[in-house]
Write a protein that holds these residues in place. Structure first.
Motif, PDB file in Angstrom:
ATOM      1  N   LEU A 194       0.950  -1.309   0.039  1.00 47.46           N
ATOM      2  CA  LEU A 194       0.106  -0.109   0.017  1.00 47.46           C
ATOM      3  C   LEU A 194       0.924   1.150   0.094  1.00 47.46           C
ATOM      4  O   LEU A 194       0.520   2.150  -0.666  1.00 47.46           O
ATOM      5  CB  LEU A 194      -0.805   0.045   1.246  1.00 47.46           C
ATOM      6  CG  LEU A 194      -2.161  -0.935   1.195  1.00 47.46           C
ATOM      7  CD1 LEU A 194      -2.712  -0.939   2.668  1.00 47.46           C
ATOM      8  CD2 LEU A 194      -3.012  -0.629   0.209  1.00 47.46           C
ATOM      9  N   HIS A 195       2.119   1.257   0.718  1.00 44.15           N
ATOM     10  CA  HIS A 195       2.624   2.318   0.825  1.00 44.15           C
ATOM     11  C   HIS A 195       3.418   2.773  -0.351  1.00 44.15           C
ATOM     12  O   HIS A 195       3.389   3.989  -0.787  1.00 44.15           O
ATOM     13  CB  HIS A 195       3.979   2.257   1.997  1.00 44.15           C
ATOM     14  CG  HIS A 195       4.819   3.300   1.969  1.00 44.15           C
ATOM     15  ND1 HIS A 195       4.568   4.557   2.723  1.00 44.15           N
ATOM     16  CD2 HIS A 195       6.125   3.102   1.725  1.00 44.15           C
ATOM     17  CE1 HIS A 195       5.629   5.243   2.629  1.00 44.15           C
ATOM     18  NE2 HIS A 195       6.689   4.665   1.795  1.00 44.15           N
ATOM     19  N   THR A 196       3.796   1.701  -0.964  1.00 38.53           N
ATOM     20  CA  THR A 196       4.534   1.993  -2.545  1.00 38.53           C
ATOM     21  C   THR A 196       3.474   2.369  -3.635  1.00 38.53           C
ATOM     22  O   THR A 196       3.880   3.417  -4.217  1.00 38.53           O
ATOM     23  CB  THR A 196       4.941   0.539  -3.036  1.00 38.53           C
ATOM     24  OG1 THR A 196       5.925   0.174  -2.207  1.00 38.53           O
ATOM     25  CG2 THR A 196       5.714   0.774  -4.302  1.00 38.53           C
ATOM     26  N   LEU A 197       2.250   1.797  -3.429  1.00 38.62           N
ATOM     27  CA  LEU A 197       1.120   2.205  -4.485  1.00 38.62           C
ATOM     28  C   LEU A 197       0.589   3.712  -4.282  1.00 38.62           C
ATOM     29  O   LEU A 197       0.265   4.455  -5.250  1.00 38.62           O
ATOM     30  CB  LEU A 197       0.082   1.227  -4.248  1.00 38.62           C
ATOM     31  CG  LEU A 197       0.188  -0.108  -4.904  1.00 38.62           C
ATOM     32  CD1 LEU A 197      -0.720  -1.193  -4.635  1.00 38.62           C
ATOM     33  CD2 LEU A 197       0.424  -0.050  -6.339  1.00 38.62           C
ATOM     34  N   VAL A 198       0.755   3.931  -2.891  1.00 31.00           N
ATOM     35  CA  VAL A 198       0.235   5.527  -2.691  1.00 31.00           C
ATOM     36  C   VAL A 198       1.467   6.427  -3.047  1.00 31.00           C
ATOM     37  O   VAL A 198       1.114   7.289  -3.753  1.00 31.00           O
ATOM     38  CB  VAL A 198       0.149   5.639  -1.085  1.00 31.00           C
ATOM     39  CG1 VAL A 198      -0.004   6.972  -0.752  1.00 31.00           C
ATOM     40  CG2 VAL A 198      -1.285   4.810  -0.659  1.00 31.00           C
ATOM     41  N   GLU A 199       2.792   6.041  -2.869  1.00 30.80           N
ATOM     42  CA  GLU A 199       3.885   6.769  -3.235  1.00 30.80           C
ATOM     43  C   GLU A 199       3.776   7.073  -4.667  1.00 30.80           C
ATOM     44  O   GLU A 199       4.184   8.147  -5.302  1.00 30.80           O
ATOM     45  CB  GLU A 199       5.244   6.134  -2.838  1.00 30.80           C
ATOM     46  CG  GLU A 199       5.652   6.552  -1.426  1.00 30.80           C
ATOM     47  CD  GLU A 199       7.071   6.195  -1.209  1.00 30.80           C
ATOM     48  OE1 GLU A 199       7.554   5.484  -1.949  1.00 30.80           O
ATOM     49  OE2 GLU A 199       7.480   6.921  -0.436  1.00 30.80           O
ATOM     50  N   ARG A 200       3.541   5.892  -5.375  1.00 27.78           N
ATOM     51  CA  ARG A 200       3.335   6.277  -7.054  1.00 27.78           C
ATOM     52  C   ARG A 200       2.316   6.598  -7.583  1.00 27.78           C
ATOM     53  O   ARG A 200       1.890   6.951  -8.879  1.00 27.78           O
ATOM     54  CB  ARG A 200       3.720   4.791  -7.575  1.00 27.78           C
ATOM     55  CG  ARG A 200       5.177   4.067  -7.105  1.00 27.78           C
ATOM     56  CD  ARG A 200       6.240   4.901  -7.951  1.00 27.78           C
ATOM     57  NE  ARG A 200       5.985   4.708  -9.478  1.00 27.78           N
ATOM     58  CZ  ARG A 200       6.486   3.978 -10.041  1.00 27.78           C
ATOM     59  NH1 ARG A 200       7.354   3.082  -9.486  1.00 27.78           N
ATOM     60  NH2 ARG A 200       6.606   4.056 -11.349  1.00 27.78           N
ATOM     61  N   GLY A 201       1.245   7.017  -6.636  1.00 27.32           N
ATOM     62  CA  GLY A 201      -0.063   7.636  -7.163  1.00 27.32           C
ATOM     63  C   GLY A 201      -1.048   6.628  -7.634  1.00 27.32           C
ATOM     64  O   GLY A 201      -2.203   7.221  -7.973  1.00 27.32           O
ATOM     65  N   TYR A 202      -0.887   5.201  -7.545  1.00 32.39           N
ATOM     66  CA  TYR A 202      -2.054   4.601  -7.965  1.00 32.39           C
ATOM     67  C   TYR A 202      -2.965   4.271  -6.993  1.00 32.39           C
ATOM     68  O   TYR A 202      -4.167   3.888  -7.186  1.00 32.39           O
ATOM     69  CB  TYR A 202      -1.345   3.182  -8.268  1.00 32.39           C
ATOM     70  CG  TYR A 202      -0.342   3.179  -9.556  1.00 32.39           C
ATOM     71  CD1 TYR A 202      -0.958   3.202 -10.707  1.00 32.39           C
ATOM     72  CD2 TYR A 202       1.072   3.391  -9.515  1.00 32.39           C
ATOM     73  CE1 TYR A 202      -0.086   3.152 -11.733  1.00 32.39           C
ATOM     74  CE2 TYR A 202       1.645   3.271 -10.417  1.00 32.39           C
ATOM     75  CZ  TYR A 202       1.096   3.152 -11.684  1.00 32.39           C
ATOM     76  OH  TYR A 202       2.044   3.405 -12.893  1.00 32.39           O
ATOM     77  N   LEU A 203      -2.657   4.548  -5.644  1.00 34.53           N
ATOM     78  CA  LEU A 203      -3.669   4.522  -4.737  1.00 34.53           C
ATOM     79  C   LEU A 203      -3.546   6.012  -4.089  1.00 34.53           C
ATOM     80  O   LEU A 203      -2.465   6.724  -3.914  1.00 34.53           O
ATOM     81  CB  LEU A 203      -3.588   3.409  -3.733  1.00 34.53           C
ATOM     82  CG  LEU A 203      -3.728   2.067  -4.164  1.00 34.53           C
ATOM     83  CD1 LEU A 203      -3.551   0.908  -3.195  1.00 34.53           C
ATOM     84  CD2 LEU A 203      -5.261   1.790  -4.626  1.00 34.53           C
TER      85      LEU A 203
END
Length: 279
Positions: free
Chosen positions: A56-65
């Protein structure tokens, strides 16, 4: 005990599983319709909360979540929406929406649009029935090839290597009506290819029937399935000719919008069990 895919000793395999989990997390949130928290995701995916949180942390950082600061739950982010904007103009859902609504209004049943994935028929969108009691499936659900009308239609018009891969598996039995014998399923695929539609009465769930017809593109490739869902009482195992004709007619309308029939010179080699491109 929930598994942690990131703690596997096989680094190559762990890398693949990590990517799979990231996609599982993204899909679970995208198809849920609501914001989801770490605990909910971990329970749905049967993995540890720590593993989910890392992804989740990675997906939020990349803007997907994106994370709602008030609820700490997660939803689809701007980059996921941007990717959707870059999808081809001839989007299957958009093209099919009008005919789907007309079919629903004509027959009253729930109408479902599906596309093929390696694991089955992916439900893209649905239009609820006119009945006060709704029977349907959620978008994002993947239906088994051998036990759903959509899956059988997609399989009947798929290339032979794809058919062979599915037919060689051990097929799961969901009800006493599920076809699990390879010979019977092959015969069913031949019939579907010849008649141009499939039915799956009580094959996944007792009391429910589904009928589906193929959607083709300009190359006569099957790109989707149009289906109707209803109780066995109102959508019997032996459907009326009018129901069959309506389903096939609206599937053909969608196919024509994708250019089917504009390249009459194209042909496809015949091989069992796929004996025809269309019924």
């Amino acid at each position: 005990m929930p598994r942690d895919p990131d703690q596997d000793d096989d680094r190559a395999g762990a890398g693949v599983r990590s990517v799979q989990l990231a996609l599982d997390v993204l899909e679970a949130i995208a198809f849920s319709g609501d914001e989801l928290g770490v605990t909910q995701l971990a329970e749905r995916l049967d993995v540890t909360k720590g593993s989910v949180h890392r992804h989740l942390h990675t997906l939020v950082e990349r803007g997907y979540l994106t994370q709602n600061p008030a609820t700490t739950r997660y939803a689809i982010g701007p980059k996921s929406r941007l990717l959707a904007r870059f999808a081809p103009d001839a989007d299957l859902i958009q093209v099919a929406e009008g005919p789907m609504r007309e079919l629903r209004d004509r027959l009253g049943h729930t109408v479902v649009l599906s596309a093929m994935t390696p694991r089955g028929a992916l439900v893209l969108t649905t239009i609820a029935s006119t009945s006060p009691i709704e029977i349907g499936v959620r978008p994002g659900s993947e239906l088994p090839f051998h036990a759903s009308a959509q899956g059988k239609v997609l399989l009947a018009f798929a290339p032979r290597p794809v058919q062979e891969r599915i037919l060689s598996r051990k097929l799961e039995r969901f009800t006493e009506h599920t076809i699990v014998a390879r010979e019977r399923l092959e015969a069913e695929l031949i019939r579907i290819a010849r008649q141009g539609f499939a039915a799956a009465p009580e094959e996944v769930l007792l009391g429910v029937n589904v009928m589906a017809a193929p959607i083709f593109d300009e190359r006569d490739s099957c790109i989707g399935a149009l289906a109707i869902v209803g109780s066995i009482q109102f959508l019997p195992a032996e459907p009326e000719d009018e129901t069959i004709a309506a389903l096939k007619d609206y599937a053909q309308q969608i196919s024509r919008r994708f250019g089917q029939g504009r390249s009459p010179g194209l042909s496809v080699p015949v091989s069992a069990p796929r004996t025809a491109r269309r019924g």
